[in-house]
Write a protein that holds these residues in place. Sequence first.
Motif, PDB file in Angstrom:
ATOM      1  N   VAL A 293       0.837  -1.196   0.000  1.00 54.41           N
ATOM      2  CA  VAL A 293       0.000   0.000   0.000  1.00 54.41           C
ATOM      3  C   VAL A 293       0.872   1.247   0.000  1.00 54.41           C
ATOM      4  O   VAL A 293       1.838   1.338   0.755  1.00 54.41           O
TER       5      VAL A 293
ATOM      6  N   SER B  17      -9.729  -6.066  -6.370  1.00 48.61           N
ATOM      7  CA  SER B  17      -8.452  -6.590  -5.903  1.00 48.61           C
ATOM      8  C   SER B  17      -8.223  -8.003  -6.430  1.00 48.61           C
ATOM      9  O   SER B  17      -9.168  -8.770  -6.622  1.00 48.61           O
TER      10      SER B  17
ATOM     11  N   TRP C 111      -1.751  -1.075  -3.966  1.00 44.29           N
ATOM     12  CA  TRP C 111      -2.865  -0.138  -3.825  1.00 44.29           C
ATOM     13  C   TRP C 111      -2.279   1.238  -3.590  1.00 44.29           C
ATOM     14  O   TRP C 111      -1.411   1.413  -2.734  1.00 44.29           O
TER      15      TRP C 111
ATOM     16  N   SER D  31     -12.017  -1.085  -5.611  1.00 40.49           N
ATOM     17  CA  SER D  31     -11.253   0.135  -5.325  1.00 40.49           C
ATOM     18  C   SER D  31     -12.200   1.261  -4.929  1.00 40.49           C
ATOM     19  O   SER D  31     -11.894   2.083  -4.075  1.00 40.49           O
TER      20      SER D  31
ATOM     21  N   LEU E 140      -8.730   5.616  -4.363  1.00 42.98           N
ATOM     22  CA  LEU E 140      -7.836   4.467  -4.279  1.00 42.98           C
ATOM     23  C   LEU E 140      -7.749   3.804  -5.658  1.00 42.98           C
ATOM     24  O   LEU E 140      -8.762   3.623  -6.334  1.00 42.98           O
TER      25      LEU E 140
ATOM     26  N   MET F  54      -6.362   0.340  -7.514  1.00 42.75           N
ATOM     27  CA  MET F  54      -5.800  -1.001  -7.337  1.00 42.75           C
ATOM     28  C   MET F  54      -5.035  -1.347  -8.602  1.00 42.75           C
ATOM     29  O   MET F  54      -5.569  -1.218  -9.709  1.00 42.75           O
TER      30      MET F  54
END
Lengths: 217, 217
Positions: free
Chosen positions: B126, B173, B150, B181, B157, B159
């Motif tokens: 992340v 995901s 991510w 996302s 966000l 992905m």
Amino acid sequence: MTTTVLETAMETRFVLSNVSWETYECLMQDYENSSAPRFTYDKGRLEIMSPLPDHERYKRSLEAAITIICLETGAHAEALGSTTYRREDLEQGFEPDSCYYFANENRVAHKATLDLCGDPPPDLVVEVDNTRSSIDKLALFAAFGVPEVWRYDGERLEMRTLESGRYTEIAESRALPGVTAEALTRLLGERGDARLTDWLRAVREWALTLAEPELEP
Amino acid sequence: MATTKSQPTVESRVVLSCVSWKTYEALLKDHENSSAPRFTYDRGTLEIMSPLPDHEVDNRCLETVIDAAAEAHGFDLVMLGSTTFQREDLVRGFEADSCYYLANADIARGRKSFDLRTDPPPDLVVEIETSRSAVDKLVLYAAFGVPEVWRYDGRALTMLVLKGDAYGPSPTSRAMPRATSEAVGRLVRVGGTTPRRAWLATVREWASGLGAGEVEP
């Protein structure tokens, strides 16, 4: 990218804590042939300073003025620029914007490396900056025994001399007698609007008055 | 670049461009017991990033959401935070904002150290980023073979899943196929401003909806 911060600041700074002397030495080795960024080390704290154009503009101008002063007054000088000064015994190191030897010119002339256990610190350190460093540079210069420091913040040039371990502000340079903070402040203030060559001519005219003080009214 | 003006920056960073592997290792050793700042190293380029509070708020929110999503999927989860991963053979290293083992949780559980020449990389990395990094992190993560990244930019966000040697955006995901996302981004966005208990209830409600979804692929 040119936000207001970048327009006013002359440099950017980043401070890293918990840096060992060994790491600092490794880093200095990586950067031994590079003048930017500039590193200052103070007992575990490492400051990384990246100059912006105004920083370099005023630094170069001030260096040119000092060269002209030396030429016109016949002062002997050795200019060592941003040479790295570091002392493991103090756990401190710095790379000034610019530095000069006058009284000690003959002791460092032609030297490829300096050993601060025997070689003297610069007679004059010149700093150009207008952002606050989290390292107390004056305390650091005092630890190295630098006799005189000039600092220009984009508006005012301040001269300081080392007296019993502390810097006190002075109106006239001891390293370059006759040169006043007021005169350099005025000249640097004229730098922004002037072409470099025109400005250098003005500096030379002024420097000529230093060489012949008896002709002054 | 247009976004940097309207958006507050939530980290402070500096990039050094000629740092040796030796210096990088020395810096990591100086900072082995601290999670900040974070170092990213890519073949001579070192980025040092100090996270600011907003950054950590988003990071913690994402951690909570990921934990809930993993539970809903019935997956074990090993959270390794900003663990340093480095490979001298690649001359690269990174400390992500957070990293997770899901599919490889059994391998990572209880491990004190990783050798990424033989151990698998984290299943999910992340990155909280609102200012642009000078190091191309995706190329770096791809070199390590990280299957999924991510990215949260303070508002949305993204992905990214590894296909071949590059990442492509994905609405869902790969590690946790029922997490989108859009939903994860929305939860993190409100996470910083909603009272904690109310926010946790929202996350749980969302996670229980994931569990009731279609059978895992």
